[in-house]
Design a protein around this motif. Structure first.
Motif, PDB file in Angstrom:
ATOM      1  N   LEU B  41       0.827  -1.215   0.000  1.00  0.00           N
ATOM      2  CA  LEU B  41       0.000   0.000   0.000  1.00  0.00           C
ATOM      3  C   LEU B  41       0.858   1.261   0.000  1.00  0.00           C
ATOM      4  O   LEU B  41       0.510   2.260  -0.628  1.00  0.00           O
ATOM      5  N   ASP B  42       1.983   1.208   0.731  1.00  0.00           N
ATOM      6  CA  ASP B  42       2.902   2.352   0.721  1.00  0.00           C
ATOM      7  C   ASP B  42       3.424   2.612  -0.690  1.00  0.00           C
ATOM      8  O   ASP B  42       3.542   3.765  -1.120  1.00  0.00           O
ATOM      9  N   THR B  43       3.720   1.533  -1.374  1.00  0.00           N
ATOM     10  CA  THR B  43       4.229   1.672  -2.741  1.00  0.00           C
ATOM     11  C   THR B  43       3.143   2.236  -3.653  1.00  0.00           C
ATOM     12  O   THR B  43       3.417   3.103  -4.497  1.00  0.00           O
ATOM     13  N   VAL B  44       1.928   1.755  -3.496  1.00  0.00           N
ATOM     14  CA  VAL B  44       0.810   2.298  -4.278  1.00  0.00           C
ATOM     15  C   VAL B  44       0.659   3.788  -4.009  1.00  0.00           C
ATOM     16  O   VAL B  44       0.501   4.591  -4.938  1.00  0.00           O
ATOM     17  N   ASP B  45       0.739   4.171  -2.745  1.00  0.00           N
ATOM     18  CA  ASP B  45       0.638   5.596  -2.387  1.00  0.00           C
ATOM     19  C   ASP B  45       1.729   6.418  -3.048  1.00  0.00           C
ATOM     20  O   ASP B  45       1.517   7.572  -3.413  1.00  0.00           O
ATOM     21  N   GLU B  46       2.895   5.819  -3.168  1.00  0.00           N
ATOM     22  CA  GLU B  46       4.018   6.523  -3.784  1.00  0.00           C
ATOM     23  C   GLU B  46       3.800   6.669  -5.291  1.00  0.00           C
ATOM     24  O   GLU B  46       4.129   7.699  -5.887  1.00  0.00           O
ATOM     25  N   LEU B  47       3.245   5.643  -5.914  1.00  0.00           N
ATOM     26  CA  LEU B  47       3.126   5.628  -7.375  1.00  0.00           C
ATOM     27  C   LEU B  47       1.921   6.418  -7.883  1.00  0.00           C
ATOM     28  O   LEU B  47       1.959   6.976  -8.984  1.00  0.00           O
ATOM     29  N   MET B  48       0.864   6.464  -7.122  1.00  0.00           N
ATOM     30  CA  MET B  48      -0.356   7.131  -7.591  1.00  0.00           C
ATOM     31  C   MET B  48      -0.130   8.592  -7.981  1.00  0.00           C
ATOM     32  O   MET B  48      -0.581   9.007  -9.055  1.00  0.00           O
ATOM     33  N   LEU B  50       2.515   9.918  -9.086  1.00  0.00           N
ATOM     34  CA  LEU B  50       3.301   9.917 -10.321  1.00  0.00           C
ATOM     35  C   LEU B  50       2.385   9.664 -11.520  1.00  0.00           C
ATOM     36  O   LEU B  50       2.527  10.310 -12.570  1.00  0.00           O
ATOM     37  N   ILE B  51       1.457   8.737 -11.360  1.00  0.00           N
ATOM     38  CA  ILE B  51       0.519   8.425 -12.434  1.00  0.00           C
ATOM     39  C   ILE B  51      -0.376   9.625 -12.699  1.00  0.00           C
ATOM     40  O   ILE B  51      -0.614  10.013 -13.855  1.00  0.00           O
ATOM     41  N   GLN B  52      -0.851  10.235 -11.635  1.00  0.00           N
ATOM     42  CA  GLN B  52      -1.745  11.388 -11.799  1.00  0.00           C
ATOM     43  C   GLN B  52      -1.027  12.557 -12.462  1.00  0.00           C
ATOM     44  O   GLN B  52      -1.604  13.233 -13.320  1.00  0.00           O
ATOM     45  N   THR B  53       0.211  12.772 -12.077  1.00  0.00           N
ATOM     46  CA  THR B  53       1.002  13.851 -12.693  1.00  0.00           C
ATOM     47  C   THR B  53       1.211  13.561 -14.175  1.00  0.00           C
ATOM     48  O   THR B  53       1.102  14.456 -15.022  1.00  0.00           O
ATOM     49  N   MET B  54       1.497  12.313 -14.472  1.00  0.00           N
ATOM     50  CA  MET B  54       1.708  11.910 -15.862  1.00  0.00           C
ATOM     51  C   MET B  54       0.446  12.176 -16.684  1.00  0.00           C
ATOM     52  O   MET B  54       0.509  12.705 -17.798  1.00  0.00           O
ATOM     53  N   MET B  55      -0.711  11.821 -16.118  1.00  0.00           N
ATOM     54  CA  MET B  55      -1.959  12.015 -16.859  1.00  0.00           C
ATOM     55  C   MET B  55      -2.293  13.493 -16.999  1.00  0.00           C
ATOM     56  O   MET B  55      -2.793  13.943 -18.043  1.00  0.00           O
ATOM     57  N   SER B  56      -1.995  14.256 -15.969  1.00  0.00           N
ATOM     58  CA  SER B  56      -2.247  15.695 -16.015  1.00  0.00           C
ATOM     59  C   SER B  56      -1.370  16.354 -17.070  1.00  0.00           C
ATOM     60  O   SER B  56      -1.838  17.182 -17.878  1.00  0.00           O
ATOM     61  N   ASP B  57      -0.089  15.966 -17.066  1.00  0.00           N
ATOM     62  CA  ASP B  57       0.833  16.518 -18.063  1.00  0.00           C
ATOM     63  C   ASP B  57       0.396  16.135 -19.472  1.00  0.00           C
ATOM     64  O   ASP B  57       0.469  16.936 -20.415  1.00  0.00           O
ATOM     65  N   SER B  58      -0.069  14.891 -19.593  1.00  0.00           N
ATOM     66  CA  SER B  58      -0.525  14.403 -20.890  1.00  0.00           C
ATOM     67  C   SER B  58      -1.726  15.213 -21.376  1.00  0.00           C
ATOM     68  O   SER B  58      -1.814  15.576 -22.559  1.00  0.00           O
ATOM     69  N   SER B  59      -2.646  15.521 -20.478  1.00  0.00           N
ATOM     70  CA  SER B  59      -3.826  16.322 -20.853  1.00  0.00           C
ATOM     71  C   SER B  59      -3.426  17.713 -21.307  1.00  0.00           C
ATOM     72  O   SER B  59      -3.948  18.225 -22.310  1.00  0.00           O
ATOM     73  N   LYS B  60      -2.487  18.311 -20.591  1.00  0.00           N
ATOM     74  CA  LYS B  60      -2.022  19.666 -20.958  1.00  0.00           C
ATOM     75  C   LYS B  60      -1.355  19.641 -22.322  1.00  0.00           C
ATOM     76  O   LYS B  60      -1.534  20.548 -23.150  1.00  0.00           O
ATOM     77  N   LEU B  61      -0.584  18.568 -22.534  1.00  0.00           N
ATOM     78  CA  LEU B  61       0.108  18.445 -23.818  1.00  0.00           C
ATOM     79  C   LEU B  61      -0.903  18.276 -24.947  1.00  0.00           C
ATOM     80  O   LEU B  61      -0.765  18.865 -26.028  1.00  0.00           O
ATOM     81  N   GLU B  62      -1.944  17.507 -24.694  1.00  0.00           N
ATOM     82  CA  GLU B  62      -2.978  17.312 -25.711  1.00  0.00           C
ATOM     83  C   GLU B  62      -3.691  18.610 -26.027  1.00  0.00           C
ATOM     84  O   GLU B  62      -4.019  18.898 -27.182  1.00  0.00           O
TER      85      GLU B  62
END
Lengths: 126, 183
Positions: B41-48, B50-62
């Protein structure tokens, strides 16, 4: 490279398989204990064995001894991945001919380090 | 009162000790599974994030791509590059969604630790009851003057403290021992 992962717990086999795949080792087969592993080893050309210790039919230490006493298999590198962490067990595994020993629980980094170390040593010995 | 001596059975004290040791082992299981689930769960908390930032950046890029994607731009770059850029941005978004869903599944799967902990808790409760009953039997027999001699040496479920002393502390100790053995 053809690898045999031997463990009676399917989740652990999956974990080891996934981690080995992450480091580029993909041709992986499985066996659920030493008794099912040995005929597979004798029947095919495996380049590396990863085995647990405690398994019902044939233990990992007995598998190692069987592999080392078979002229066709004797030089196969073997990594033991096990919860057994007593000094005399590690010594027994070393005397049986294991090339590396990892205690559970382990990290992906540890597995990669030990696999790399085994093959580096084999290359420098060749 | 004459003391009766029974020699053929293990003492109830032995069984009681074994039950205590079994409970300790089960408690150890609960601790270990909890630690494993927590780490996941700690690892999931760490990765989430990163995933959200990636998706946010992707949306801005789009969005930016949408503004820049004029007919003049399309003519100025090779068609395959244009198509690849479009496809990449779409893939990032889709894969980000899958990663996020996968993390949620991973989180839910850690529920095993709770379920197994509950089962173990019920088992431990039963063991405590059995232990208590054994103690009652022992006490009653003692009152009646029945004593036991220890026959063969009783072995418990747990290994002795002496054998536990031979246990290495972790992978570093294993590596050190193997180095000493030349492996």
């Amino acid at each position: 490279m053809r690898i045999l992962v031997v463990d009676d717990f399917s989740t652990m086999r999956r974990i080891i398989r996934n981690l080995l795949t992450e480091i580029g080792l993909e041709n992986i087969e499985e066996a659920d204990d030493g008794q099912t592993a040995l005929p597979k080893l004798q029947g095919g050309s495996f380049d590396f064995i990863v085995t647990d210790w405690n398994m019902p039919g044939m233990t990992g230490i007995d598998l190692i001894r069987a592999v080392r006493s078979d002229p066709n298999l004797a030089h196969t590198p073997i990594l033991m991945v096990t919860a057994e962490a007593k000094r005399d067990q590690i010594v027994a595994a070393a005397e049986a001919g294991v090339n590396g020993y990892i205690v559970k629980p382990f990290t992906a980094k540890t597995l990669k380090e030990k696999v790399d170390r085994i093959f580096e040593r084999l290359e420098s010995a060749a | 009162m004459a003391t009766n001596v029974v020699t053929e059975h293990h003492t109830t004290a032995t069984e009681t000790r074994m039950l205590t040791e079994v409970q300790q082992e089960l408690a150890r299981v609960v601790t270990m599974t909890e630690a494993a689930a927590t780490k996941t769960l700690d690892t999931v908390d760490e990765l989430m994030p990163l995933i959200q930032t990636m998706m946010s950046d992707s949306s801005k890029l789009e969005e930016a791509w949408g503004r820049l994607n004029t007919p003049e731009l399309v003519e100025s770059i090779p068609p395959q590059v244009h198509a690849a850029l479009q496809a990449f941005m779409s893939r990032v978004h889709q894969r980000g969604l899958r990663l996020r869903d996968g993390m949620h599944e991973l989180t839910a799967a850690q529920g095993y630790q709770d379920l197994t902990g509950q089962i173990i808790g019920r088992v431990v409760g039963t063991l405590k009851l059995a232990e208590s009953h054994l103690q009652d039997i022992d006490d009653e027999l003692a009152e009646r003057g029945v004593s036991f001699t220890a026959g063969e040496e009783a072995t418990g479920f747990y290994e002795s403290e002496a054998s536990e002393a031979g246990r290495v502390a972790g992978q570093d100790d294993v590596d050190s021992l193997l180095d000493d053995l030349g492996i």
